[in-house]
Design a protein around this motif. Sequence first.
Motif, PDB file in Angstrom:
ATOM      1  N   GLN A   1       0.818  -1.202  -0.104  1.00 23.25           N
ATOM      2  CA  GLN A   1      -0.111   0.024   0.096  1.00 23.25           C
ATOM      3  C   GLN A   1       1.014   1.354  -0.051  1.00 23.25           C
ATOM      4  O   GLN A   1       2.139   0.936   0.199  1.00 23.25           O
ATOM      5  CB  GLN A   1      -0.942   0.007   1.032  1.00 23.25           C
ATOM      6  CG  GLN A   1      -0.295  -0.043   2.611  1.00 23.25           C
ATOM      7  CD  GLN A   1      -1.346  -0.104   3.681  1.00 23.25           C
ATOM      8  OE1 GLN A   1      -2.308  -0.587   3.445  1.00 23.25           O
ATOM      9  NE2 GLN A   1      -0.666   0.525   4.857  1.00 23.25           N
ATOM     10  N   VAL A   2       0.151   2.357  -0.151  1.00 24.22           N
ATOM     11  CA  VAL A   2       1.054   3.666  -0.158  1.00 24.22           C
ATOM     12  C   VAL A   2       0.618   4.383   0.823  1.00 24.22           C
ATOM     13  O   VAL A   2      -0.468   4.720   1.418  1.00 24.22           O
ATOM     14  CB  VAL A   2       0.745   4.199  -1.537  1.00 24.22           C
ATOM     15  CG1 VAL A   2      -0.752   4.552  -1.659  1.00 24.22           C
ATOM     16  CG2 VAL A   2       1.557   5.582  -1.809  1.00 24.22           C
ATOM     17  N   GLN A   3       1.507   5.186   1.730  1.00 28.46           N
ATOM     18  CA  GLN A   3       1.334   6.333   2.551  1.00 28.46           C
ATOM     19  C   GLN A   3       1.339   7.601   2.076  1.00 28.46           C
ATOM     20  O   GLN A   3       2.310   7.683   1.198  1.00 28.46           O
ATOM     21  CB  GLN A   3       2.507   5.880   3.845  1.00 28.46           C
ATOM     22  CG  GLN A   3       2.163   4.739   4.466  1.00 28.46           C
ATOM     23  CD  GLN A   3       2.950   3.418   3.608  1.00 28.46           C
ATOM     24  OE1 GLN A   3       3.911   3.501   2.969  1.00 28.46           O
ATOM     25  NE2 GLN A   3       2.349   2.253   3.757  1.00 28.46           N
ATOM     26  N   LEU A   4       0.463   8.544   2.590  1.00 28.22           N
ATOM     27  CA  LEU A   4       0.331   9.757   1.876  1.00 28.22           C
ATOM     28  C   LEU A   4       0.459  10.765   3.081  1.00 28.22           C
ATOM     29  O   LEU A   4      -0.124  10.653   4.193  1.00 28.22           O
ATOM     30  CB  LEU A   4      -0.959   9.835   1.328  1.00 28.22           C
ATOM     31  CG  LEU A   4      -1.289   8.960   0.033  1.00 28.22           C
ATOM     32  CD1 LEU A   4      -2.494   8.936  -0.409  1.00 28.22           C
ATOM     33  CD2 LEU A   4      -0.240   9.163  -1.120  1.00 28.22           C
ATOM     34  N   VAL A   5       1.132  11.807   3.045  1.00 24.53           N
ATOM     35  CA  VAL A   5       1.270  12.824   3.696  1.00 24.53           C
ATOM     36  C   VAL A   5       1.320  14.361   3.237  1.00 24.53           C
ATOM     37  O   VAL A   5       2.224  14.469   2.363  1.00 24.53           O
ATOM     38  CB  VAL A   5       2.737  12.978   4.766  1.00 24.53           C
ATOM     39  CG1 VAL A   5       2.849  13.907   5.546  1.00 24.53           C
ATOM     40  CG2 VAL A   5       2.880  11.319   5.192  1.00 24.53           C
ATOM     41  N   GLU A   6       0.191  14.941   3.717  1.00 27.10           N
ATOM     42  CA  GLU A   6       0.127  16.220   2.962  1.00 27.10           C
ATOM     43  C   GLU A   6       0.652  17.394   3.906  1.00 27.10           C
ATOM     44  O   GLU A   6       1.075  17.175   5.095  1.00 27.10           O
ATOM     45  CB  GLU A   6      -1.546  16.601   3.144  1.00 27.10           C
ATOM     46  CG  GLU A   6      -2.377  15.745   2.359  1.00 27.10           C
ATOM     47  CD  GLU A   6      -2.863  14.835   3.255  1.00 27.10           C
ATOM     48  OE1 GLU A   6      -4.330  14.231   2.974  1.00 27.10           O
ATOM     49  OE2 GLU A   6      -2.584  14.483   4.408  1.00 27.10           O
TER      50      GLU A   6
END
Length: 119
Positions: A1-6
């Motif tokens: 899976q992918v981890q996302l950080v804004e």
Amino acid sequence: QVQLVESGGGLVQAGGSLRLSCAASGRTFSNYAMGWFRQAPGKEREFVASINRYGGDTYSVDSVKGRFTISRDNAKNTVYLQMNSLKPEDTAVYSCAGRVYGASDYAYWGQGTQVTVSS
């Protein structure tokens, strides 16, 4: 899976600009179409803009067309939302999301970043 950080949210006056960034890690970024969503206090989350895996196709809702631009840099594993001519009604928590190629839903979400536009 992918981890996302804004990142990139903040307080800005009406008419101002902000650029949001969403950094991805964990999987091949180009396997994912990406989207930006927002949720204002007391309202449901709404779709803002999307971009396909390689950046050649974008879409945005009418309320932000001509003001917001979505883009991506696959070499940097990052998707951006350039927001110009901001209005108080743009105030919301903005989140990025990833949709794996071939899937119908956005399965991966960041934690969100607050954007506040003062009048």
